[in-house]
Design an enzyme around this catalytic site. Structure first.
Site, short mmCIF file in Angstrom:
data_model
loop_
_atom_site.label_atom_id
_atom_site.label_comp_id
_atom_site.label_asym_id
_atom_site.label_seq_id
_atom_site.Cartn_x
_atom_site.Cartn_y
_atom_site.Cartn_z
CD1 TRP A 55 -3.39 0.35 0.78
CD2 TRP A 55 -2.76 -1.80 0.85
NE1 TRP A 55 -4.50 -0.44 0.55
CE2 TRP A 55 -4.14 -1.75 0.59
CE3 TRP A 55 -2.14 -3.04 0.94
CZ2 TRP A 55 -4.91 -2.90 0.42
CZ3 TRP A 55 -2.89 -4.18 0.76
CH2 TRP A 55 -4.26 -4.11 0.51
CD GLU A 92 -6.25 -2.28 10.03
OE1 GLU A 92 -6.78 -3.35 10.44
OE2 GLU A 92 -6.50 -1.77 8.92
CG ASP A 100 -10.28 3.10 3.84
OD1 ASP A 100 -9.36 3.94 3.69
OD2 ASP A 100 -10.11 1.90 3.65
C1 9WN Z 1 -8.25 0.09 1.31
C2 9WN Z 1 -3.58 -0.71 4.24
C3 9WN Z 1 -4.77 0.22 4.11
C4 9WN Z 1 -4.45 1.64 4.64
C5 9WN Z 1 -5.70 2.50 4.74
C6 9WN Z 1 -6.76 1.73 5.54
C7 9WN Z 1 -7.05 0.38 4.86
C8 9WN Z 1 -7.83 -0.53 2.65
C9 9WN Z 1 -8.89 -1.50 3.09
O1 9WN Z 1 -5.86 -0.37 4.81
O2 9WN Z 1 -7.62 0.58 3.58
O3 9WN Z 1 -7.19 0.84 0.77
O4 9WN Z 1 -8.95 -2.60 2.50
O5 9WN Z 1 -9.68 -1.19 3.99
O6 9WN Z 1 -7.92 2.48 5.68
O7 9WN Z 1 -5.38 3.72 5.37
O8 9WN Z 1 -3.54 2.26 3.79
O9 9WN Z 1 -3.10 -0.69 5.55
#
Ligand code: 9WN
Length: 441
Positions: A37, A414, A179
């Site tokens: 990510w 997280e 999100d």
């Molecule tokens: C969608 C990876 C990511 C973070 C985001 C968090 C969450 C993803 C999801 O996880 O988003 O991109 O599947 O929910 O909200 O901040 O980068 O850790």
């Protein structure tokens, strides 16, 4: 702070990062997020700078190798060794257009907050403490990254200025990294929710996480609908204002955008480029945030819906992020500190905990659901950085101690319950571990 506690936390953080390394990149967490990510890679690099700078550069490089020709850095770079079914929506759903020198791995067509120049500068300035070989590596990597970081900024300040106010718009809540933040509720209420999409596609997140801790099905139906609309328009940005249901200027995304320009001032000086361009851009974005995203009546920063021109009624942690900017007018910095200290967010002095993602006193405050209440370490880390920028040293130290205590007591989760501090979401989460290293250093 107790030295045993610091030593324990350092050790566990370093071992989370070891466990989450996947050949040439870091995954945020093994089960829930098995790819790379974008803004995670930046926070992760900031921690790797202490324990493995070569991996910090490798991770950033893997991400920027997937940069699009228009400068956008994708929000997920898919690992070709991971099965399509291990994350939804996967590469087949995104179906991004092929381009010339595109690497073998797929990506999404969305972006995330451009934290990378800030991270690259942090990794670079720590390199010398690891010896001459690391310092040399850092110089080479910074040179490789600089034009790519500039292209990323130019994409966001150019094609993404859909409101014409000098601010970057996000075209999807996933782009904010926050999100399901209540900050998007008003703008998302106008986005069609086709629940039928969820019969056709299965939500992988619900197989590996608790549904009460994740966005709802209605949220997901809207998320998918927005991706489909953007995808079907070839991920083109021209004319989005007339054909896309979600366009928002977020104070956190734009504060990071301006802070990235300030990091580029330093980077440009090292690589022999002109730092002034970046200083001017940082000032312009700061002015635009200060003028267009500040609500005088409540003395808070809010996100602005580009389509309706209205500010969101929700008071979210994203509104505290402009504190990162040194040129923010003094009274606005003071207003952010007052908001952070109020019962809505409650700095550690009153709660013993870092700030939550949403106003504690709001009727929709949800202690479990993702960005609608729980505590996240990355935004608290940014808030602390902003406190240091504006000279709030005591508050910054209290916040640092509260974050360290929380992660030590609850683990590298997280996110965290904003009343009990219990860990929620994915365990062994990379950015929580990485930023803990920085907070301990
Ligand atoms: C969608 C990876 C990511 C973070 C985001 C968090 C969450 C993803 C999801 O996880 O988003 O991109 O599947 O929910 O909200 O901040 O980068 O850790």
């Amino acid at each position: 702070m107790h030295t045993d506690m610091s030593a324990d936390l350092w050790k566990s953080a370093a071992s989370v990062l070891d466990g989450n390394w996947a050949h040439d990149h870091m995954v945020p967490s093994r089960r829930l997020y098995p790819h790379q990510w974008s803004w995670d890679a930046a926070f992760i690099a900031i921690g790797l700078a202490y324990v493995n700078p070569t991996r910090a550069w490798r991770d950033l490089r893997s991400l920027f190798e997937a940069q699009w020709p228009d400068g956008r850095v994708p929000h997920i770079v898919f690992d070709p060794l991971t099965a399509e079914g291990d994350y939804f929506p996967g590469p087949a759903f995104w179906d991004v257009p092929a381009y010339g020198n595109r690497p073998a791995r797929g990506s999404t067509g969305l972006v995330q907050p451009p934290m990378h120049a800030i991270a690259a500068w942090e990794v670079y300035r720590r390199a010398a403490s690891h010896g001459a070989r690391c310092a040399h590596e850092a110089g080479e990597q910074l040179k490789w990254l600089y034009p790519r970081l500039v292209a990323q900024q130019e994409y966001l300040t150019g094609r993404r200025d859909t409101g014409g106010r000098g601010l970057a718009s996000i075209v999807h809540p996933w782009e904010s990294g926050l999100d399901n933040s209540p900050s998007w509720d008003a703008a998302m209420s106008g986005v069609p929710a086709d629940l039928g999409l969820l019969d056709r596609y299965r939500r992988r997140d619900l197989q590996v996480a608790d549904a009460a801790h994740r966005p709802t099905d209605v949220d997901y139906a809207r998320y998918l609908g927005l991706v489909i609309n953007y995808r079907d328009g070839g991920y083109e940005d021209a004319g989005l204002a007339h054909r896309h249901a979600f366009l928002v200027e977020c104070p956190s995304f734009n504060a990071i955008l301006a802070a990235a320009e300030l990091a580029l001032v330093h980077i440009a000086a090292v690589v022999g480029a002109d730092p002034m361009i970046h200083r001017r851009r940082a000032r312009r974005i700061t002015e635009a945030i200060s003028t267009h995203l500040y609500d005088e009546r409540t003395a808070t920063f809010r996100s602005r819906d580009v389509r309706t021109g209205t500010l969101s009624p929700a008071r979210c942690v994203s509104g505290l992020m402009p504190l990162l900017l040194p040129d923010l007018p003094r009274e606005q910095a003071e207003a952010i500190m007052a908001e952070a200290a109020s019962p809505r967010f409650g700095l550690p002095g009153t709660t013993g905990l870092p700030v939550p993602s949403y106003d504690r006193t709001a009727p929709g405050f949800d202690t479990l659901r993702y960005w609608r209440g729980p505590i996240w370490i990355n935004v608290n880390w940014l808030l602390r950085r902003g406190m240091l920028v504006h000279g709030y040293r005591g508050e910054a130290e209290d916040l640092r101690e509260a974050m360290v205590r929380l992660v030590h007591d609850s683990g590298h989760y997280e996110y965290f319950h904003p009343e009990t501090g219990a860990g929620i979401g994915a365990p062994m989460f990379s950015w929580t571990a990485a930023l803990s290293l920085d907070l301990l250093a």
